[in-house]
Design a protein around this motif. Sequence first.
Motif, PDB file in Angstrom:
ATOM      1  N   HIS A 125      46.034  42.206  42.051  1.00 60.91           N
ATOM      2  CA  HIS A 125      47.269  42.939  42.329  1.00 60.91           C
ATOM      3  C   HIS A 125      47.635  43.844  41.164  1.00 60.91           C
ATOM      4  CE1 HIS A 125      51.731  43.290  42.101  1.00 60.91           C
ATOM      5  NE2 HIS A 125      51.633  43.496  43.405  1.00 60.91           N
ATOM      6  N   ASP A 126      47.611  43.287  39.957  1.00 60.01           N
ATOM      7  CA  ASP A 126      48.026  44.056  38.778  1.00 60.01           C
ATOM      8  C   ASP A 126      47.043  45.170  38.446  1.00 60.01           C
ATOM      9  OD1 ASP A 126      50.156  42.340  38.701  1.00 60.01           O
ATOM     10  OD2 ASP A 126      49.448  41.187  36.977  1.00 60.01           O
ATOM     11  N   GLU A 127      45.771  44.955  38.761  1.00 62.63           N
ATOM     12  CA  GLU A 127      44.749  45.973  38.486  1.00 62.63           C
ATOM     13  C   GLU A 127      44.557  46.945  39.649  1.00 62.63           C
ATOM     14  OE1 GLU A 127      41.224  43.857  37.336  1.00 62.63           O
ATOM     15  OE2 GLU A 127      42.104  43.184  35.424  1.00 62.63           O
ATOM     16  N   LYS A 128      45.395  46.779  40.694  1.00 63.52           N
ATOM     17  CA  LYS A 128      45.383  47.680  41.855  1.00 63.52           C
ATOM     18  C   LYS A 128      44.038  47.698  42.580  1.00 63.52           C
ATOM     19  CE  LYS A 128      49.068  50.735  40.175  1.00 63.52           C
ATOM     20  NZ  LYS A 128      50.034  50.364  41.226  1.00 63.52           N
ATOM     21  N   THR A 129      43.381  46.533  42.627  1.00 62.66           N
ATOM     22  CA  THR A 129      42.116  46.428  43.365  1.00 62.66           C
ATOM     23  C   THR A 129      42.280  45.592  44.635  1.00 62.66           C
ATOM     24  OG1 THR A 129      41.440  44.462  42.110  1.00 62.66           O
ATOM     25  CG2 THR A 129      40.767  46.618  41.254  1.00 62.66           C
ATOM     26  N   VAL A 146      56.208  43.085  44.493  1.00 63.30           N
ATOM     27  CA  VAL A 146      54.937  43.467  45.110  1.00 63.30           C
ATOM     28  C   VAL A 146      54.736  44.975  45.013  1.00 63.30           C
ATOM     29  CG1 VAL A 146      53.758  43.639  47.337  1.00 63.30           C
ATOM     30  CG2 VAL A 146      54.829  41.486  46.667  1.00 63.30           C
ATOM     31  N   ASP A 147      53.533  45.369  44.636  1.00 58.35           N
ATOM     32  CA  ASP A 147      53.170  46.779  44.551  1.00 58.35           C
ATOM     33  C   ASP A 147      53.010  47.338  45.967  1.00 58.35           C
ATOM     34  OD1 ASP A 147      52.032  49.263  44.200  1.00 58.35           O
ATOM     35  OD2 ASP A 147      50.369  48.576  42.940  1.00 58.35           O
ATOM     36  N   PRO A 148      53.807  48.344  46.366  1.00 53.92           N
ATOM     37  CA  PRO A 148      53.703  48.870  47.735  1.00 53.92           C
ATOM     38  C   PRO A 148      52.356  49.506  48.052  1.00 53.92           C
ATOM     39  CG  PRO A 148      55.194  50.223  46.402  1.00 53.92           C
ATOM     40  CD  PRO A 148      54.890  49.000  45.604  1.00 53.92           C
ATOM     41  N   ASP A 149      51.580  49.850  47.016  1.00 55.32           N
ATOM     42  CA  ASP A 149      50.275  50.473  47.261  1.00 55.32           C
ATOM     43  C   ASP A 149      49.275  49.532  47.919  1.00 55.32           C
ATOM     44  OD1 ASP A 149      51.173  52.835  46.196  1.00 55.32           O
ATOM     45  OD2 ASP A 149      50.256  52.515  44.222  1.00 55.32           O
ATOM     46  N   MET A 208      51.129  33.365  46.377  1.00 56.34           N
ATOM     47  CA  MET A 208      49.768  33.667  45.905  1.00 56.34           C
ATOM     48  C   MET A 208      49.806  34.307  44.521  1.00 56.34           C
ATOM     49  SD  MET A 208      47.878  35.289  49.247  1.00 56.34           S
ATOM     50  CE  MET A 208      47.372  34.323  50.660  1.00 56.34           C
ATOM     51  N   LEU A 209      50.717  35.255  44.345  1.00 53.50           N
ATOM     52  CA  LEU A 209      50.812  35.955  43.057  1.00 53.50           C
ATOM     53  C   LEU A 209      51.245  35.011  41.944  1.00 53.50           C
ATOM     54  CD1 LEU A 209      52.508  39.244  44.307  1.00 53.50           C
ATOM     55  CD2 LEU A 209      50.165  39.013  43.465  1.00 53.50           C
ATOM     56  N   ASP A 210      52.072  34.033  42.282  1.00 54.74           N
ATOM     57  CA  ASP A 210      52.580  33.098  41.268  1.00 54.74           C
ATOM     58  C   ASP A 210      51.600  31.973  40.956  1.00 54.74           C
ATOM     59  OD1 ASP A 210      54.953  34.483  41.042  1.00 54.74           O
ATOM     60  OD2 ASP A 210      56.012  33.238  42.501  1.00 54.74           O
ATOM     61  N   ASN A 211      50.680  31.684  41.878  1.00 58.19           N
ATOM     62  CA  ASN A 211      49.872  30.468  41.738  1.00 58.19           C
ATOM     63  C   ASN A 211      48.364  30.687  41.717  1.00 58.19           C
ATOM     64  OD1 ASN A 211      51.871  27.990  42.058  1.00 58.19           O
ATOM     65  ND2 ASN A 211      52.556  29.595  43.474  1.00 58.19           N
ATOM     66  N   LEU A 212      47.892  31.874  42.076  1.00 59.02           N
ATOM     67  CA  LEU A 212      46.450  32.132  42.112  1.00 59.02           C
ATOM     68  C   LEU A 212      46.127  33.280  41.154  1.00 59.02           C
ATOM     69  CD1 LEU A 212      45.911  31.912  45.986  1.00 59.02           C
ATOM     70  CD2 LEU A 212      45.591  30.096  44.288  1.00 59.02           C
ATOM     71  N   PRO A 213      45.563  32.971  39.969  1.00 60.16           N
ATOM     72  CA  PRO A 213      45.309  34.016  38.968  1.00 60.16           C
ATOM     73  C   PRO A 213      44.438  35.155  39.470  1.00 60.16           C
ATOM     74  CG  PRO A 213      45.075  31.828  38.000  1.00 60.16           C
ATOM     75  CD  PRO A 213      45.237  31.620  39.466  1.00 60.16           C
ATOM     76  N   GLU A 214      43.462  34.835  40.330  1.00 65.59           N
ATOM     77  CA  GLU A 214      42.581  35.898  40.826  1.00 65.59           C
ATOM     78  C   GLU A 214      43.339  36.891  41.704  1.00 65.59           C
ATOM     79  OE1 GLU A 214      41.901  32.295  43.638  1.00 65.59           O
ATOM     80  OE2 GLU A 214      42.575  32.723  41.581  1.00 65.59           O
ATOM     81  N   VAL A 215      44.362  36.409  42.414  1.00 73.61           N
ATOM     82  CA  VAL A 215      45.164  37.303  43.246  1.00 73.61           C
ATOM     83  C   VAL A 215      46.076  38.152  42.368  1.00 73.61           C
ATOM     84  CG1 VAL A 215      46.917  37.421  45.062  1.00 73.61           C
ATOM     85  CG2 VAL A 215      45.048  35.758  45.232  1.00 73.61           C
ATOM     86  N   LYS A 216      46.722  37.535  41.392  1.00 76.95           N
ATOM     87  CA  LYS A 216      47.602  38.289  40.492  1.00 76.95           C
ATOM     88  C   LYS A 216      46.816  39.356  39.734  1.00 76.95           C
ATOM     89  CE  LYS A 216      51.221  37.852  37.019  1.00 76.95           C
ATOM     90  NZ  LYS A 216      50.869  39.131  36.397  1.00 76.95           N
ATOM     91  N   LYS A 217      45.616  39.008  39.271  1.00 76.46           N
ATOM     92  CA  LYS A 217      44.789  39.968  38.531  1.00 76.46           C
ATOM     93  C   LYS A 217      44.441  41.172  39.414  1.00 76.46           C
ATOM     94  CE  LYS A 217      40.506  40.131  35.772  1.00 76.46           C
ATOM     95  NZ  LYS A 217      39.722  41.142  36.512  1.00 76.46           N
TER      96      LYS A 217
END
Length: 513
Positions: free
Chosen positions: A164-168, A218-221, A153-162
């Motif tokens: 994840h990276d923005e901690k939302t 993956v962010d553990p949070d 998901m993180l590698d292929n879905l931009p909305e998921v990566k965003k």
Amino acid sequence: MAPSTKDLIGSIDAGTTSVRFMLFDEEGTVVDYHQLEFTQFYDHPGWQDQDPHEIVDKVNECIEQTIAKVEKKGVYTRKDVKVCSVTNQRETTVVWDKASGKALTRCIAWPDTRTAHTVKELAKKHPKGVDAVKWETGLPLSTYFAATKLRWMLDNLPEVKKAHDEKTMLFGTVDSWLVYNLTKGAAHITDASNASRTMFMDLRKQAWDPKLCEFFGVDPDILPTIKSSAEIYGKVEEGALAGVDIGGIVGDQQAALVGQKCLSPGEAKNTYGTGAFLLYNTGDKVVDSHNGLLSTIAYQAGPHAQPQYALEGSIAVAGSAIKWLRDNLQIIKEASEVDCAAQVEAAECVFVTAFSGLLAPVWDSTATGTLIGISGFHDKRHICRAVLEAAAFQTKAVLDAMEKDSGVPLRALNVDGGMTNSDVFCQLQANILGLAVERPAMRETTALGSALLAGQAKGLFGWDLSRPETLKRVNMAGRDAFEPKIDEAKRKELLRQWWRAVERSRGWHEDSV
């Protein structure tokens, strides 16, 4: 003897293709239930998606319908439901926005294999290859588990990566997603059994491992809090069960182990569905498999209880072979007709049902389905018997591997699932194992297992999984025991023929190596 109290336990059983809500009394009897299927999406070969919001909606509808049914009968009311448990399809991966509570994408279901390339790339990162995290997690790198699905998901879905990276973003398996919705966002939790299927958890510490999270990027949070399988996690916030405690979470195959009351080392269950899942209780010690099995948490019966562990072995084809006889070959019209196998004394042929290779303990993706030993003498009765024997032989192979790994001999095999409706099959399984096969009359052992844990969490009925005698009245009515009816010499000859057939099935798809 009638139950001594009107207290009931609710169980949400969120399976792969349907959800159910069941009500149990103190003897483990099903008081009432409602079941609904939900949509499966197969957008590409190997893909299997689900709509997480549809799962929640169907669960809520099942709860409402079950309560309406039971109240219409006039014996119980919704006030008699003291606690609600959850058991679920494992490994299926859900991600959602923590502000809105809305899913960011569909679930990726546990059988989905789109992550094969992800697994290959992760294996390249470590000198142990697919065993990169096996010591910590008990699991090989595989498309099966949640970590590889989340990485995809993180590698292929931009909305998921965003997100994840923005901690939302929040992550969970289906148990986490359901509890989050039932509590209106108050609880983001999972239990130890489900956490052990993610590849993020240290099996021995029952805690998220920062190094594993780093390995998968993956962010553990985003991960849920790990709880035991038997405690109160929050309350249902609305609907027919508003105000009822949620307690008792466990993955579906581990739930069946508990529901079968396999609570001591050396006890095992096999659930014969589409495939077959064997879990073998190894007690409070992690047993590292050297025979192609998985090590997993079975359950943790309370916040201060010692986790109980299991070895797990999967058989890819069990009931699906009967469906193949019915739908593809059309030699039977109903699944129950497979019992014509009893009309012949022996199959006189062997069927290795390796339709997509062989799993534990052989692990050969190049193997193919093989029907060997046939002649003009054979008819559909022999083929049906060979199909039933195939599931029994594979079960014997996995259980032998489990005994080698654990050093604890099996005493009896507890069984459930659709194939066990056949007395013919259960007797064949006992013959091939050389052990008793025990089958409960009430075979909803997955839902019952989570209910037992919830009952302990709530302090109902005196149930205590550390003292199996407190469960002696649970699901005992109408149990059947199938004893072996062939001698050891005959059994060894049947097994010798099976392994000869297995060897001939292997390596057929050489170009897939």
